[in-house]
Design a protein around this motif. Sequence first.
Motif, PDB file in Angstrom:
ATOM      1  N   LEU A 165      44.992  91.934 -87.315  1.00 34.29           N
ATOM      2  CA  LEU A 165      44.160  91.610 -88.472  1.00 34.29           C
ATOM      3  C   LEU A 165      42.669  91.678 -88.168  1.00 34.29           C
ATOM      4  CD1 LEU A 165      46.155  88.653 -90.082  1.00 34.29           C
ATOM      5  CD2 LEU A 165      46.026  91.017 -90.863  1.00 34.29           C
ATOM      6  N   LEU A 217      43.019  97.904 -93.761  1.00 38.38           N
ATOM      7  CA  LEU A 217      44.473  97.720 -93.635  1.00 38.38           C
ATOM      8  C   LEU A 217      45.223  98.956 -94.112  1.00 38.38           C
ATOM      9  CD1 LEU A 217      45.604  94.127 -94.687  1.00 38.38           C
ATOM     10  CD2 LEU A 217      45.725  95.185 -92.452  1.00 38.38           C
ATOM     11  N   THR A 218      44.663  99.609 -95.142  1.00 40.91           N
ATOM     12  CA  THR A 218      45.364 100.775 -95.690  1.00 40.91           C
ATOM     13  C   THR A 218      45.233 102.003 -94.796  1.00 40.91           C
ATOM     14  OG1 THR A 218      43.404 101.251 -96.974  1.00 40.91           O
ATOM     15  CG2 THR A 218      45.126 100.021 -98.067  1.00 40.91           C
ATOM     16  N   TRP A 263      51.519  98.094 -89.141  1.00 42.43           N
ATOM     17  CA  TRP A 263      52.186  97.355 -90.225  1.00 42.43           C
ATOM     18  C   TRP A 263      53.506  96.760 -89.747  1.00 42.43           C
ATOM     19  CZ3 TRP A 263      50.670  95.522 -94.712  1.00 42.43           C
ATOM     20  CH2 TRP A 263      49.552  96.070 -95.336  1.00 42.43           C
ATOM     21  N   ILE A 312      56.134 100.470 -96.630  1.00 44.62           N
ATOM     22  CA  ILE A 312      55.507  99.142 -96.502  1.00 44.62           C
ATOM     23  C   ILE A 312      56.235  98.121 -97.387  1.00 44.62           C
ATOM     24  CG2 ILE A 312      53.383  97.840 -96.969  1.00 44.62           C
ATOM     25  CD1 ILE A 312      51.907 100.361 -95.938  1.00 44.62           C
ATOM     26  N   VAL A 340      58.314  94.740 -95.979  1.00 43.51           N
ATOM     27  CA  VAL A 340      58.114  93.382 -96.514  1.00 43.51           C
ATOM     28  C   VAL A 340      59.432  92.847 -97.077  1.00 43.51           C
ATOM     29  CG1 VAL A 340      56.914  92.048 -98.302  1.00 43.51           C
ATOM     30  CG2 VAL A 340      55.663  93.739 -96.964  1.00 43.51           C
ATOM     31  N   MET A 379      39.111  91.620 -92.181  1.00 46.91           N
ATOM     32  CA  MET A 379      40.544  91.916 -92.145  1.00 46.91           C
ATOM     33  C   MET A 379      40.952  93.018 -93.119  1.00 46.91           C
ATOM     34  SD  MET A 379      42.324  88.272 -91.766  1.00 46.91           S
ATOM     35  CE  MET A 379      42.022  87.231 -90.380  1.00 46.91           C
ATOM     36  N   MET A 380      40.357  93.064 -94.269  1.00 48.21           N
ATOM     37  CA  MET A 380      40.787  94.043 -95.259  1.00 48.21           C
ATOM     38  C   MET A 380      40.068  95.380 -95.079  1.00 48.21           C
ATOM     39  SD  MET A 380      43.145  92.623 -96.944  1.00 48.21           S
ATOM     40  CE  MET A 380      43.390  93.903 -98.146  1.00 48.21           C
ATOM     41  N   MET A 395      41.698  86.296 -96.957  1.00 52.48           N
ATOM     42  CA  MET A 395      42.659  87.264 -96.413  1.00 52.48           C
ATOM     43  C   MET A 395      43.982  87.233 -97.175  1.00 52.48           C
ATOM     44  SD  MET A 395      43.769  89.399 -94.304  1.00 52.48           S
ATOM     45  CE  MET A 395      45.429  89.963 -94.114  1.00 52.48           C
ATOM     46  N   PHE A 452      45.020 100.076-102.957  1.00 54.39           N
ATOM     47  CA  PHE A 452      46.334 100.354-102.368  1.00 54.39           C
ATOM     48  C   PHE A 452      47.235  99.123-102.459  1.00 54.39           C
ATOM     49  CE2 PHE A 452      48.642  99.499 -98.425  1.00 54.39           C
ATOM     50  CZ  PHE A 452      49.499 100.572 -98.327  1.00 54.39           C
TER      51      PHE A 452
END
Lengths: 832, 104
Positions: free
Chosen positions: A189, A198-199, A206, A293, A297, A570-571, B1, B74
């Motif tokens: 992260l 992240l993408t 992941w 993804i 999950v 993180m993002m 987050m 996304f």
Amino acid sequence: MSGEHLSPVALHKALTRIWGTPPGLARFSAVNHSILGKRFMVVAMVFFAIGGVLAMLIRAQLATPDSAFIGPELYNQIFTMHGTVMMFLFAIPMFEGLAIYMLPKMLGARDLAFPRMTAYGFWCYLFGGTILIVAMVMGYAPNSGWFMYTPLSSGIYTPGINADVWLLGITFVEISAITAAVELIVTILKMRAPGMSLTRMPIFGWYMLVTATMMLIGFPPLILGSILLEMERAFDLPFFDPTRGGDPLLWQHLFWLFGHPEVYIIFLPAAGMLSTIIPTFARRPLIAYNAIIVAIVAMAFLSFGLWVHHMFTVGIPHLALGFFSAASALVAIPTAVQIFAWIGTIASGRPRLDVPMLYVIGFFIVFVCGGLTGVMLAMVPFNTQAHDSYFVVAHLHYVLVGGFVFPMLAALYYWLPHFTGRSSVYRLSVPAFWLIIIGFNLTFFLMHLTGLMGMPRRISTYPSNWGWDWLNLLSSFGGFIMTMGFALVLVDIVMQFRLGRRGTRNPWDAGTLEWAMPTPPPDYNFAALPAVTQRADSLDPGRLGNNLAAGDGYLGFARASRQESLGVDMMTGKPDQVIVLPRRTWLPLWTALATAVFFLGLLFKIYWVVPLGALAVVGLFLVWPRALGQRHDAGPIDIGQGEAVPVDAEVEDNVTWWASKIAAVADATLYASLLFGALYLAVVAPGWPGQSTETNWWPALGLLAAFGGSVSVRLARSRNADGTSPYGWLLGTAVLAALAAAACIVGMVQLGDATIHANISLRFALYAYCAIHAGIAMLIAAHAAWRWRGGYVSAVRATSLRLSVLWTDYATAALIPAWGLTLLLARSGGAS
Amino acid sequence: MIRHLWPLLIGFSLWAMAFTALYTVQYLGCYLGWSPQAHRLALVAGAAIAIAVSVGVLVVQIAYVRRLGQATTFMHRVGIGATVAAIAATIITFAPIVLASACI
């Protein structure tokens, strides 16, 4: 504060001086993730070999009917250790090792977030595993099956230390799983390359993010179960004894709450490797990235809702069976999504066959068979028929070998050039593959038939007139063929290390960042950190690698002999801090040795040693941060590319803070499992008398003191933010937390004899948990006060205070349900 | 987050909460000796609420994505897929409520 810009060679030398680990005894102080990742994998392979030898002994025993090769007592130890070694000492540490080695490289970081914790986890794994193996060699191996069902594993039916070896040894090993989970999550992260949102993260990231989160939630129920069972065996607290309000099924629930997610914890990293390898050999990007993804999950959640399919025959009501049966069948769908995505990637690409792809094909064949028998076993009527038969043995080996060993072998051959810097010899790898796949199917496909013909698991021998003779003989024959295949793989690996030709940097033409560095990799991974502008599995590592080696990127310099890497949002992946990592130290080894003293004291029932070991562990952990932090506010510093960010100590969103929050999640999961256990016994267990007892008020007093601590630590934080001294309030917090701990301990004493009934022993366990956490809050508050006195805390550098708030609040929050359950349990009976 | 990851996690988090709640209601109903009709009614109501809430969340997610238009991330797109999968999982997992005996 900016770094010194150097020529590529001088930069390499300067960074090696900072990040390197010298040879000789100093290697024991290594904290570098490349060294430790390889150590994890090598030790896991040693344990795999031990588990393999045990499997050969099992097959030798079962090859013929009425065999007297091994007696039943030894056989019990051998099959228990085979399962235990393969699950706990091989599978989990093997993928942990690969992730520890590979993830920072794939993400564009110089190390993991907590290098010393990596080292501590490794030593705990090594020492815990060694306890199990030494016990086996001495003839005291666990012998109640790898899932240690009570009451068989309870003190009455398994006296001696065999079961204790399992409970304490595995708990010791699991420390490494929890530490790995925390630092993998934080690293994924927070420590990606700049620009890697992240993408844009490679798909393996992941997979490991989800796996590590599952470990964080999956392992605590097992750790709790092991602690409770050890307390029952050592101190006669009757959590699983149905004659005193306990229930053996509680153990099964706790074990399988861990045990079934564990299958996916093992499979998902392997699937991540496949999702990395297949696109490289198909020479096209992975298709259905988004669907994969979603599937990961979905698997993560569903895998926690099907543990009871291991307990279909224990007498659970039909409706509950229906829930778990449906969830068990359902989990095949996200698995199939991934399988079809991989097949689609191969079909729509320009695939080339090489050794890693051979094992990928082996995976498809074996794992799909295992998945299909899994759906069969998800159906209650079939499961009832096949339960505890060799059909289940066949199924679980198809799933675990197909879903982990074949992908792992593919990954081994794929990344071996990265470890060695050499290209494969390949003369042995192809015949090795054929021996493994033929031997495996001969061994385990036939077990479906022996199972359907009624052969139960775990029997040490069988009569010759039940029709199982030839099937067992052929299974044993296949087992030995498979072993020859694994032996050839080992020889092949050694040959590549010794005889392989120096290879090119990126032999497979892959698109991920781990190939953008020399092989074998330098200690610092990247001379400069890359800026990522697209999805990080479609990069050009050749071009990138040359630029980075020349220092063209972020942090492309050596500064103040500090081990620096970057922390990002993180993002978005935008750099937001410089993370200063600790350098090599002996502290992890000393701390693990002290931990070993604690566990060995418990194992050999030398109880005066146990608190000494615990004190040594706590003392050493308190020494760990001594060399970290800074005594002044430095403000933003240069990171290259014309940008400047503060160091991690001056940022709220730093890795220490995130690791603490994530550790608290694992801790809360353990506590939730304990609360579940208490409610489960109160509702389901037999032998709960109805008389009420006097209310024990001590935990309520503890709650008041802890609440006072929460207020006090907030005042300390507020004063620190204003630039005034928080010292007094921090000491006040420590005192109040100590009072809370003391109240809980007095509450435990007031309970009286906790061996009489599970009702009392549960309250004992709840108060003990709260006392420990109040103690932790006290230590952290005192430590924050000490750090403030040392000049390491300011209004900006306030992590110590924020940690103190977190853990004081946690101690307070833990006392609330403990007190609620005290009222409930006191009214649901049991003598006090 | 976590705020950013919610679109991805919300659907299956609701499934997990519903699973825990309905499993608890199933055990508690047996423990407290509810009548079979009342017990089944409670379970069916629980499952219906779980499905309704999940569908509501999906509607909100779709509306949000439409409102964002080109700015959709996304995570929002993948989140809709995850919520759809979670609704399917909710319906299939709790289907036995209308068939199976609760306490035998």
